[in-house]
Design an enzyme around this catalytic site. Sequence first.
Site, PDB file in Angstrom:
ATOM      1  N   ARG A  34      -8.497  10.770   2.397  1.00  0.00           N
ATOM      2  CA  ARG A  34      -7.913  10.643   3.740  1.00  0.00           C
ATOM      3  C   ARG A  34      -8.633  11.512   4.765  1.00  0.00           C
ATOM      4  NH1 ARG A  34      -1.685  10.292   1.630  1.00  0.00           N
ATOM      5  NH2 ARG A  34      -1.668   8.039   1.476  1.00  0.00           N
ATOM      6  N   GLY A 373      -1.087   2.716  -2.516  1.00  0.00           N
ATOM      7  CA  GLY A 373      -1.540   3.860  -3.299  1.00  0.00           C
ATOM      8  C   GLY A 373      -1.941   3.548  -4.729  1.00  0.00           C
ATOM      9  N   GLY A 396       2.815   1.088   2.767  1.00  0.00           N
ATOM     10  CA  GLY A 396       3.869   0.417   3.525  1.00  0.00           C
ATOM     11  C   GLY A 396       3.337  -0.216   4.802  1.00  0.00           C
TER      12      GLY A 396
END
Length: 416
Positions: A34, A373, A396
């Site tokens: 990330r 994930g 999501g």
Amino acid sequence: MTLDNYNFAGKKAIVRVDFNVPLDENGKITDDTRIRGALPTLKKILEDGGSLIIMSHMGKPKGKINPKFSLAQIKDDVAKALGRDVKFADDCANAGEAAANLKPGEVLLLENLRFYPEEEGKPVGIDKEDPAYDAAKKEMKERQKEFAKKLASYADAYVNDAFGTAHRKHASTAVIADYFDTDNKMLGYLMEKEVKAVDNILSDIKRPFTAIMGGSKVSTKIGIIENLMDKVDNLILCGGMTYTFAKAMGGKIGNSICEDDKLDLALDIMKKAKEKGVNLVLGSDCVAADAFSNDAHTQIVSCMDIPDGWEGLDAGPETQKAFADAIKGAKTILWNGPAGVFEFDNFTAGSRAIAEAIVEATNNGAFSLVGGGDSVACVNKFGLADEVSYVSTGGGALLEAIEGKILPGIAAIKGK
Ligand code: AMP
């Protein structure tokens, strides 16, 4: 406004990133994907000669200060990734002076936004059933606006590069955008890439389109499954939800994971697939285990006839072949959720078969999007992440975008 068209020279930019990175027990980062993902955006701002204010959440501190979720733990990693010093503001809502003192090329990292309940904007310590809830919610929404306004006051421009939280209407992901005019707010590069990948899946679909939905439960995926039913040619449903379907069809599933209140839903999905001409591919055989453990004894059995005391933990060989066949000929592929308990090395074969078939299809010209994930962890575990078309950082958010929902984080910048 777009990032490429904006010159940050002499400006201060506040950038919402998703630095919710996994940490080990010593607070060391175990996967920096990330951080690396946000670097192109952050570097563009600095290289233009702008000052950079970075904000993120980490974990779920639920509106309270909790050192376990402090972003101070990753300050040095961010500095290393950017190749320059990073200052730290240990109170994100009182960082005005630190932000004002930033010179061009300097970087300030704000402490975890979610140490303030205003970030998520949900009232704390009050039950939804409580008659006072609505008033508390209203009050919190006002506080959320104030909080967002404060964050906005630190900078001249706002950039949202946190796709993982784009489906949330939080202070830093959406509300803050109200305090910048159109010319001074924009999506980051990562966000632009994610939006493009979703667009590839939703518009101009090259057929056949195969979607693979796995994971533990059908209940959490129902929205996307129903939505995909109107779009896909092949729909593979795998992982734990296999057994809810098997039981719904009258099968014996032993100790396998099952949502007993979703049996009708499973039958309904099967009916709808038939009506819409979607080729629904469900597991026929499975790797059954006598315990939920990597070292359990195993046997290959029919998903409809699992012995008492045994549970299906992975797709069997016949199923793997059926999945691969539905994937290999596809020209558009979406994968979300593993086909088995891939965290256990002995139960990865189903997920591996899917990943390998996706790679083969991609090599033959398909567009493949892997998101969420666990599926991302799968392609990473198999060393195949670079061999699919796009690996999404959103779980999501990705599913909601593909469901066709407008993500608040994107709407706040681009308009509804
Ligand atoms: P989800 O969070 O719903 O996407 O589910 C991901 C999880 O589903 C992973 O942690 C897998 O271990 C788990 N999973 C996949 N297949 C099974 C299975 N047959 N039984 C139990 N858990 C499973």
